[in-house]
Scaffold this active site. Structure first.
Site, PDB file in Angstrom:
ATOM      1  N   LYS A   1      85.554  31.465 -21.498  1.00 18.24           N
ATOM      2  CA  LYS A   1      84.247  30.754 -21.887  1.00 18.24           C
ATOM      3  C   LYS A   1      83.117  31.838 -22.094  1.00 18.24           C
ATOM      4  CE  LYS A   1      81.584  26.511 -20.967  1.00 18.24           C
ATOM      5  NZ  LYS A   1      81.191  25.568 -20.225  1.00 18.24           N
ATOM      6  N   SER A   4      80.720  20.784 -22.491  1.00 17.94           N
ATOM      7  CA  SER A   4      80.547  22.174 -23.174  1.00 17.94           C
ATOM      8  C   SER A   4      81.368  23.180 -23.396  1.00 17.94           C
ATOM      9  CB  SER A   4      79.188  22.890 -22.397  1.00 17.94           C
ATOM     10  OG  SER A   4      79.954  23.465 -21.210  1.00 17.94           O
ATOM     11  N   SER A  60      81.868  19.098 -18.281  1.00 21.42           N
ATOM     12  CA  SER A  60      82.256  20.346 -19.277  1.00 21.42           C
ATOM     13  C   SER A  60      83.645  20.692 -19.338  1.00 21.42           C
ATOM     14  CB  SER A  60      81.253  21.592 -19.196  1.00 21.42           C
ATOM     15  OG  SER A  60      80.071  21.090 -19.852  1.00 21.42           O
TER      16      SER A  60
END
Ligand SMILES: [Mg+2]
Ligand SMILES: [Zn+2]
Lengths: 494, 95, 492
Positions: free
Chosen positions: A78, A158, A182
């Site tokens: 990420k 997210s 997330s």
């Protein structure tokens, strides 16, 4: 070689160990898949050169008989994790050109375990969002489509890029972070598995902060086993993070098949909320039945302050964020506005240009709730509510070993559908956010499909530092659910 | 509680976020939407409830007093916009 | 109100005014590494060469506290006779400034590590005043912005960013610039005795914000103004005096004082409003979520307490018990080096009173004249101790002692062997003195007659004998023998 990208992390690990496939071959297969899937926008930065280098090094180690637990296994990171020498953007314009000179503890742990980096996965800007639509680098698109529709759906957020990359077989697993859901929201809507560990289990050092008291790193992967393998590698006691907990990291994979016999699983009645789709309720009931059939005891429990979790979260998280994001000022790194008159102008313009609208909105809310005269009414009250919410869990865990709940109020929605109204979007985190407020671990895995063919997930919530039991129960549910659906690869160029 | 245009201007200034005048009123609406929603927390009696200080039960970690960082000036300046001779540079500040 | 206090009042056109001063003193903790990072704290390094990624607030960086800095804060708290709080909290103080990389300073707001305490200050005339300490908290220092290097730019150096500071806040107990100066000197002495801060104001390791207000004696406190960031006692004195006078003038001409932040312009000796602080601040303090509350064990605090050195007040009492005058004791304890030097002389065998006299009357005076610090002086404590011991044992006279000090000062060497080799020993052999006395008497029959009539002329004979013996005769013996020979009775 498309077969290679269909492997789970555990399968790939075993194939590499058995020398049936080399890391370089695996890596090449995934890089090709990534290239073919660029329309999904799962990656902000691809790092093929580094990937091949790392794969070659892994192949050498394997040949020499020095393989480590994740040797040669390609992963997506990420883009909230700082990676030394590789641009790290947090999905924001303000860091569009930022190249860290250090490596986050968690990603370093993965490299030390032999993993290979494929690239930096897309995300909501500064991890603020539930749909990956707030990314400065454009939304990530879910590989899933509803039956008979070609509407573009969100991959959740997210960690949308991470979930998308796993779901579309662009990597064997991905790192993610979870501040209010997330990891779990994107896992739930993309048919992948994700675990948010107990706060303090994974180091936060080197991960761009959103809300420090809530942020926690964890993996998104294909299976519960893959999560167990990745979490073992990611977690560590880190002297560089004051909130990292001094507890040894167990071998999560070891007890995975022990089943749920004798476990008491709580169903919190407050999680039957208005606006949840009937399909979610149905899958929730089904999940409970599956566990019961395997010998678990199902008990109803109560978490009376559940309805206050979201508004509490939307005070605490923006407050911390408003302070955490003050460092992005255009002075030492990141975007600096042109044509500035003075220092204030430098700050105001760099920040206004560098942050997107959701981030600006949260900074303003956070600044307001901390400001003189409002602190007690908002921030202090929210922190007290946090204590009550945590106390609810403590009480509930007197009656059960873990909780089973839905993961999201519904399946993935279309891009653009909820973005215009912040509160509607915030409601999407209704089931996930409580856990962050209490610092507890939580696992989400796919449990079925909607009528329209979209994945739905279920969530387990465990006691602090009891990820092992959580994974064990998750494995039992996984076996029962037999979720094998995969998205059709419509994104591949014909 | 709700915010007005002046409050939004003041907060934006505190947060060092340039807010164009035509964005002030929409922001008032957005913030008030969120604030109205969090207003429900007022229903809860929090009298005597201690605020959460940390979700983990742990003592604050401490370091020993040892210098562990080398001279890092080059790495430190690697991303600096307008850095000069190992100094960060900003428009002139008048105290 | 004592006369001392009355003297401090400012005379205005409407009568006398009282000055009220409170101080916020920032003391840099003496530690090798910073409060929350492993970067070095050494002063004067190349720009940005002692800055970790944490100090520069790079994305994802986290603070971890330095245990030694916590210990130093506790030690200082104990030295200020203050309450140590076993539970304290680090908060973020949020504001934007180029030398504050994170956009917040980690400080302690509602729950500081040290609570109320007190410092005794010594005022001229032997008066002692008690100054209340409100609190001491730990916080990060900021970096430095250089404004004079370029016409349109400021340069930022973060070497100082993140060094541990102890902010020590007094109650508004000070009533004059002299008291403020006395407090700062005393505080400086205390932290130097404790070894928690080097007290070096030139290098900025001790800096003060000064709050000044004025009022009619006995009236409630008035609005105050804060003069920021001063690192010279002399300037602090000037600033307080200027500011108090300015406020009196404003009030007497019918104006009101507005709370504001001021800078002291040393060139013009004036205070003026600080431009960068004109904007109203709202620091949005909240507990730093990257850190847990700081919880201390009482046993750990007790351990520090038991290792505390003797501090100036206690040392002064101790010295007075050895027979020193209050004045001598005060002079010696004011600087840790002076007290250390004095104690080293005692260890070498000097008698306390004699050693104190010698230091305060002879040695420190010479150091002062050439502007040398005690530690940099050319004569060791052992050497001065030897000189003092030779005086006490009548081996040399006081006059010879000064000569010996001169020689050791410029040439070095061991005072005892010097006295031996250069024949500077005092003559105590009565026979030799008698011989010298008789010679002088024989040579001056007229003076003998005069002395018999006017006994004060004995001194002249003593002088002649001293001259004849090259100053080495013991003047007490000479005096006695002269009187005996002249038939003048010993008085008393
Ligand atoms: Mg202050
Ligand atoms: Zn301070």
């Amino acid at each position: 070689m498309s077969g290679l990208t269909d492997l789970t992390l555990a399968e790939a690990r075993d194939a590499v160990a058995a020398k049936k496939v080399s890391s370089s071959e695996l890596t090449e297969a995934f890089l090709k898949a990534m290239e073919a899937a660029r329309s999904l926008n799962a990656f902000i930065t691809e790092t093929p050169e580094r990937a091949f280098e790392m794969a070659a090094a892994s192949d050498k180690r394997i040949a020499a008989g020095n393989a480590r637990p994740l040797e040669g296994l390609p992963l997506a990171i990420k883009d909230l994790y700082c990676t030394k020498g590789v641009r790290t953007t947090a999905g924001s314009k303000i860091l569009h050109n930022y190249v860290p000179q250090y490596e986050s503890t968690v990603s370093q742990n993965l490299w030390d375990n032999g993993a290979v980096m494929l690239g930096k996965a897309n995300l909501d800007e500064f991890a603020m969002g539930s749909s990956n639509e707030t990314s400065y680098f454009g939304p990530c698109i879910s590989p899933w489509r509803a039956k008979g529709s070609d509407a573009k759906l969100v991959p959740g957020g997210s960690s949308g890029g991470s979930a998308c990359a796993v779901s579309a077989n662009l990597c064997l697993g991905a790192t993610a972070t979870d501040t209010g859901g997330s990891i779990r929201t994107p896992a739930a809507v993309t048919g992948t598995t994700g675990i948010k560990p107990t706060y303090g289990r994974c180091s936060r050092w080197g991960i761009v902060a959103f809300a420090s008291s809530l942020d926690q790193a964890g993996p998104i992967s294909h299976t519960v086993r893959d999560c167990a393998i990745m979490l073992k590698a990611m977690a560590s006691v880190d002297p560089k993070d004051s909130t990292s907990v001094d507890l040894p990291v167990p071998d999560y994979e070891a007890g995975l098949e022990a089943g749920v016999k004798g476990l008491r699983i709580g169903i919190p009645k407050e999680y039957r909320v208005e606006g949840t789709s009937p399909e979610i309720d149905a899958i929730w009931n089904k999940g409970a039945d599956w566990l019961k059939a395997q010998g678990a005891e199902i008990v109803e429990v109560s978490l009376p302050h559940t309805k206050y979790a979201l508004p509490t979260y939307y005070i605490v998280a923006p407050a911390e964020a408003s302070s955490n994001l003050a460092r992005y000022d255009g002075v030492r790194y990141g975007h600096r506005a042109e044509g500035i008159e003075d220092l204030i102008d430098l700050y105001q313009k760099s920040r206004a240009e560098g942050f997107g609208s959701e981030v600006r909105r949260r900074i303003l809310i956070g600044t307001y709730v901390l400001s003189a005269g409002y602190y007690d009414a908002y921030y202090l009250r929210a922190q007290k509510l946090r204590s009550l919410i945590a106390r609810d869990f403590t009480e509930a865990f007197k009656q059960c070993d873990m909780l089973l709940t839905p993961a999201t109020p519904g399946p993935a929605f279309a891009i653009g559908e909820k973005i215009s109204d912040p509160v509607t979007m915030y409601l999407y985190d209704v089931f996930t956010v409580t856990v962050n407020l209490a610092g507890l671990p939580s696992l989400v895995l796919p449990a079925g499909l909607t009528e329209s063919g979209l994945p739905l997930g279920l969530q387990f919530i465990g006691k602090a530092f009891d990820e092992a039991t959580l994974l064990r129960a998750g494995r039992a549910l996984e076996v029962a659910a037999q979720f094998t659906a995969k998205p059709q690869p419509w994104w591949r160029a014909p | 509680m709700s915010v007005d245009k002046d409050t939004v201007r003041r907060i934006a200034r505190l947060a060092r976020l340039k807010l164009e005048e035509d964005r002030v009123e929409p922001m008032v609406q957005e913030l008030n939407g969120i604030l109205a929603w969090v207003e429900q927390l007022k229903e809860v009696d929090v009298e005597g409830v201690p605020p959460m200080t940390s979700v983990v039960k742990q003592r604050l970690k401490m370091r020993e007093d040892v210098v562990t960082e080398p001279d890092n000036a080059d790495a430190l300046m690697a991303n600096a916009p307008g850095g000069e001779d190992h100094f960060f540079v900003v428009p002139k500040v008048v105290e | 109100m004592s006369t001392e206090a009355k003297n401090k009042l400012i005379q205005g056109s409407t009568g006398p005014w009282e000055v009220v001063v409170g101080l916020e003193v920032h003391c840099q903790v003496l530690s090798k590494a910073k409060l929350f990072s492993g970067a070095s704290t050494v002063f004067g390094a190349d720009p940005n060469s002692q800055v970790s990624f944490v100090d520069a607030a790079m994305p994802g960086m986290l603070p971890v506290i330095n245990r030694y800095c916590v210990e130093q804060a506790v030690r200082t708290g104990l030295g200020l006779k203050a309450k140590i709080n076993l539970f304290s909290v680090f908060d973020r103080k949020n504001y934007f400034y180029p030398d504050l990389p994170a956009g917040y300073q980690i400080s302690q707001y509602k729950n500081p590590i040290v609570g109320e305490g007190e410092v005794l200050i010594d005022l001229p005339g032997g008066e002692v005043a008690r100054v209340g300490i409100e609190r001491l908290h730990l916080e990060q220092d900021a970096g430095k912005s250089l404004h004079d290097q370029h016409p349109d730019h400021s340069f930022v150096d973060l070497n100082r960013s993140g060094i541990a500071l102890m902010e020590i806040v007094t109650k508004p107990d000070l009533r004059s610039s002299e008291e403020a100066a006395a407090f700062l000197k005393k505080l400086r002495a205390i932290v130097r005795y404790l070894g928690t801060c080097d007290g070096n104001m030139d290098e900025g390791s001790m800096r003060a914000d000064v709050n000044v207000s004025v009022r009619k004696p006995g009236a409630p406190l008035n609005t105050r103004c804060e003069i920021k960031n001063m690192n010279s006692v002399r300037f602090i004195v000037q600033a307080i005096e200027f500011e108090a006078r300015r406020q009196v003038d404003v009030l007497e001409s019918g104006g009101t004082i507005h709370q504001q932040t001021l800078l002291f312009d040393a060139k013009n000796g004036e205070t003026r409003p600080m431009r960068s602080k004109e904007e109203a601040h709202d620091y949005r303090y909240f507990p730093d979520p990257d850190l847990l509350p700081l919880e201390l064990e009482q046993a750990w605090v007790d351990g520090i307490a038991s290792s505390l050195p003797e501090l100036p007040d206690e040392k002064k009492n101790h010295f007075m018990e050895m027979g020193l005058s209050s004045y001598d004791a005060l002079v010696l304890v004011a600087e840790k080096e002076a007290a250390d030097y004095f104690e080293a002389m005692l260890k070498e065998g000097a008698e306390p009173k004699a050693a104190a006299n010698w230091l305060n009357n002879e040695y420190f005076g010479r150091l002062n004249k050439v502007g040398l610090a005690i530690g940099d002086g050319p004569v060791s404590a052992a050497a001065n101790s030897a000189i003092v011991q030779m005086i006490s044992a009548n081996v040399i006279s006081g006059k010879t002692a000064k000569d010996v000090l001169d020689i050791v000062w410029s040439e070095g060497g061991d005072p005892r062997s010097l006295v031996e080799s250069r024949g500077l020993k005092q003559v105590t052999d009565t026979g030799a003195i008698e011989e010298a006395v008789d010679k002088v008497i024989a040579a001056n029959p007229d003076k003998v007659a005069a002395a018999k009539a006017k006994p004060s002329l004995v001194g002249w004979f003593v002088g002649q004998v001293m001259k004849a013996t090259g100053g080495k005769a013991n003047p007490v013996s000479v005096n006695a023998i002269v009187k005996e020979r002249l038939g003048i009775p010993e008085e008393g």
